[in-house]
Design a protein around this motif. Structure first.
Motif, mmCIF file in Angstrom:
data_model
loop_
_atom_site.group_PDB
_atom_site.id
_atom_site.type_symbol
_atom_site.label_atom_id
_atom_site.label_comp_id
_atom_site.label_asym_id
_atom_site.label_seq_id
_atom_site.Cartn_x
_atom_site.Cartn_y
_atom_site.Cartn_z
ATOM 1 N N ASN A 19 48.548 39.620 35.454
ATOM 2 C CA ASN A 19 48.614 40.393 34.204
ATOM 3 C C ASN A 19 49.102 41.814 34.442
ATOM 4 O OD1 ASN A 19 47.685 38.201 32.755
ATOM 5 N ND2 ASN A 19 45.550 38.855 32.775
ATOM 6 N N ASP A 20 48.826 42.341 35.636
ATOM 7 C CA ASP A 20 49.298 43.683 35.988
ATOM 8 C C ASP A 20 50.773 43.699 36.374
ATOM 9 O OD1 ASP A 20 46.788 44.673 35.520
ATOM 10 O OD2 ASP A 20 46.218 44.833 37.622
ATOM 11 N N ARG A 63 44.438 48.400 43.727
ATOM 12 C CA ARG A 63 44.088 47.474 42.650
ATOM 13 C C ARG A 63 43.360 46.247 43.192
ATOM 14 N NH1 ARG A 63 42.016 46.484 37.945
ATOM 15 N NH2 ARG A 63 43.134 44.972 36.639
ATOM 16 N N ARG A 88 44.465 36.103 38.171
ATOM 17 C CA ARG A 88 44.975 36.344 36.809
ATOM 18 C C ARG A 88 45.146 37.840 36.532
ATOM 19 N NH1 ARG A 88 45.412 31.595 34.368
ATOM 20 N NH2 ARG A 88 43.921 29.920 34.843
ATOM 21 N N ALA A 89 44.227 38.658 37.050
ATOM 22 C CA ALA A 89 44.350 40.103 36.839
ATOM 23 C C ALA A 89 45.592 40.657 37.530
ATOM 24 C CB ALA A 89 43.091 40.810 37.343
ATOM 25 N N LEU A 112 39.550 45.007 42.309
ATOM 26 C CA LEU A 112 39.280 43.689 41.735
ATOM 27 C C LEU A 112 38.282 42.907 42.590
ATOM 28 C CD1 LEU A 112 42.911 42.661 40.687
ATOM 29 C CD2 LEU A 112 41.002 43.154 39.137
ATOM 30 N N PRO A 146 39.789 34.861 38.595
ATOM 31 C CA PRO A 146 39.969 36.093 37.816
ATOM 32 C C PRO A 146 40.807 37.139 38.543
ATOM 33 C CG PRO A 146 37.668 35.381 37.753
ATOM 34 C CD PRO A 146 38.348 34.560 38.798
ATOM 35 N N ARG A 161 34.634 44.181 42.289
ATOM 36 C CA ARG A 161 33.912 43.675 41.118
ATOM 37 C C ARG A 161 33.166 42.386 41.433
ATOM 38 N NH1 ARG A 161 38.437 43.371 36.360
ATOM 39 N NH2 ARG A 161 38.985 45.597 36.198
#
Length: 524
Positions: free
Chosen positions: A225-226, A253, A221-222, A257, A218, A260
């Motif tokens: 995507n950013d 960032r 991928r984040a 991430l 994840p 989390r």
């Protein structure tokens, strides 16, 4: 705890067993002198036992902690699993591998360059590792810088494997694989092995590399995507940037991430660097090794009369091992330049290990004295140093110095002592002073179990008659099935009638002791 009952075939467990053996050869922190052979003396019966346990509701065993060495006197926690749990762990990930492959396929090679999944889910080696991947990590990083990036963020994760949140991991697994009984058992196993912290997955197992890849999916991928361009090698990130301002934003960032997931960045290893510094950082070691490798290949090619023919690295290594005469000058000259005559602040472990490997193949003693000192000052380099010593001839004085270090106050780590005793046992090196140390350590319950197992094995092989007597007497006081089986294997050279009487009693108990007896009988 929910009990999961699984119907598994012996054929599936056999594939998982092949993966267990591969891990013992390549990635585990510690191994045992005999366990694999005990099991393989009657493998089918053992696999049937595990199959039946899985059908009834498998209960994982407790794990053990191993403290491996890191630079600067630091220690790395390694989880050591019972061999039954290793088998089940590999079986579970083998069953889930097709779903994991589908989930991760588009990330392999970009941005994830570590532990690339094998082409077939049936391969024993289900991930690819080694120098080739490290080369790709370097090559693609340079390509990203040459494609327009002016800066590069480097960062890695603090205690990655040891801090993976098991609940979050299992949530990722359910998303990738669906609700399956295999996941119930996997969750039970990971929770059992992580006690008392309830975090972390076992290090030193290929199955854990697959879980680690999924856990960071994840985050990858984040970042993509950013709009960030990045590469990752296990827990090391490189993010390619246009400006320092973008670098600060990338740090923020990535930190968010990882937070989390319950992870954090190592602040001391997180920095934004310009293109020239980034290239120097990426290419520094590669250029050194590349220059040595090219010169080595040219020297060997000329000596073999091959002219300008290209020699791949594997062929260079083969020629080094088989050739006669003195070692190639480039190897000894490079070691002198980079280590023997260099300051301690210039030490680079990658160059050190590269040179030691080839000096050992060439049977050059040029690094012996340096390594005898490095055993003390850089204990984390013990494994490559001992592999080097196995390829060269140590003088009596050097061998004496090595064993003397083992018994000195400077040898502070059980893990390093385990590496020494294992090396002596595997290389079949007889040493009376080493045997004396093994007598002290073999039954010291304050020592690690893997050190004690190899001490017992060493005494069985190189001790005297009184050692065999003492080992037999200690059998009734053995604390675990493994300890009892260790002693049974060690006394196989005892006088036959006395040994067989002991073996008869042990074989009647069944279990691991009986397997050890059957193995010893078949080996004599």
């Amino acid at each position: 705890m929910t009990v999961a009952r699984l119907e598994i075939t012996v054929e599936e467990l056999s594939i998982a067993w092949s993966r267990v053996k591969a891990d013992h050869l390549n990635v585990r922190f510690v191994d045992h002198p005999h366990v694999l052979r005990w099991i393989e003396s009657d493998l089918d019966a053992w696999l049937v036992e595990i199959r039946d346990e899985l059908a009834a509701g498998y209960q994982p065993r407790s794990s053990h902690m191993c403290w491996a060495l890191k630079p600067g006197g630091l220690l790395r926690p390694g989880t050591v699993l019972e061999v039954e749990d290793e088998l089940v762990y590999n079986m579970l990930l083998g069953r889930l591998l097709p779903q994991l492959r589908r989930q991760l396929a588009d990330l392999q090679g970009n941005p994830d360059l570590s532990y690339i999944l094998a082409d077939s889910a049936d391969d024993t080696a289900w991930i690819r590792t080694g120098f080739r991947l490290w080369t790709q990590w370097r090559k693609r990083s340079i390509e990203r810088l040459d494609q327009g990036a002016s800066y590069m963020l480097v960062a890695d994760i603090t205690g990655f494997y040891d801090n993976i949140d098991i609940r979050k991991l299992m949530s990722h697994m359910r998303a990738a694989c669906g609700a399956r009984d295999e996941l119930k058992l996997l969750g039970n196993c990971l929770s059992k092995w992580a006690r008392p912290r309830d975090r972390g997955i076992p290090q030193g197992y290929s199955a854990s590399h697959l879980l680690a890849k999924l856990f960071l999916e994840p985050v990858d991928r984040a970042l993509m995507n950013d709009g960030y361009v990045h590469l990752r090698y296990v827990d090391d990130y490189r993010v390619f940037l246009e400006s320092k301002r973008q670098g600060r934003a990338a740090i923020a960032r990535l930190t968010a991430l990882l937070h989390r997931t319950g992870l954090s960045l190592q602040s001391a290893k997180t920095k934004v660097m310009g293109k020239s510094q980034a290239k120097a950082t990426i290419d520094g070691v590669a250029l050194v090794i590349g220059d040595i490798a090219d010169t080595l290949a040219a020297e060997i090619g000329e000596a073999q009369g091959l002219g300008d023919d290209y020699l791949p690295s594997w062929e260079v290594d083969e020629i080094l091992e088989s050739r006669e005469g003195p070692p190639p000058e480039i190897l000894e000259r490079a070691f002198q330049e980079h280590f023997a005559a260099a300051g301690d602040d210039r030490f680079n472990k990658t160059v050190f290990r590269y040179l030691l490997t080839r000096l050992g193949k060439a049977r050059s003693n040029v690094a012996v004295e340096y390594c005898l000192d490095a055993i003390r000052t850089r204990p984390e380099e013990t494994a490559p140093i001992l592999r080097y010593f196995a390829g060269v001839h140590l003088s009596d004085a050097q061998s004496t110095a090595l064993v003397a270090f083992m018994g000195s106050p400077d040898a502070q780590y059980d893990y390093q002592l385990y590496q020494f005793v294992r090396w002596l046992y595997v290389e079949n090196l007889q040493s009376d002073p080493a045997a004396a140390l093994c007598r002290d350590w073999a039954f010291d319950q304050n020592r690690s179990t893997w050190l004690r197992s190899y001490c017992v094995a060493y005494l069985g092989e190189h001790g005297d008659a009184s050692d065999l007597d003492n080992l037999e007497e200690s059998l009734s006081e053995a604390h675990t099935a493994v300890e009892k089986a260790d002693i049974i294997s060690a006394i196989r050279k005892m006088e036959v009638s006395r040994r067989n009487a002991t073996y008869g009693r042990a074989e009647a108990e069944d279990g691991l002791a009986a397997r050890a007896v059957r193995f010893c009988k078949s080996a004599t």
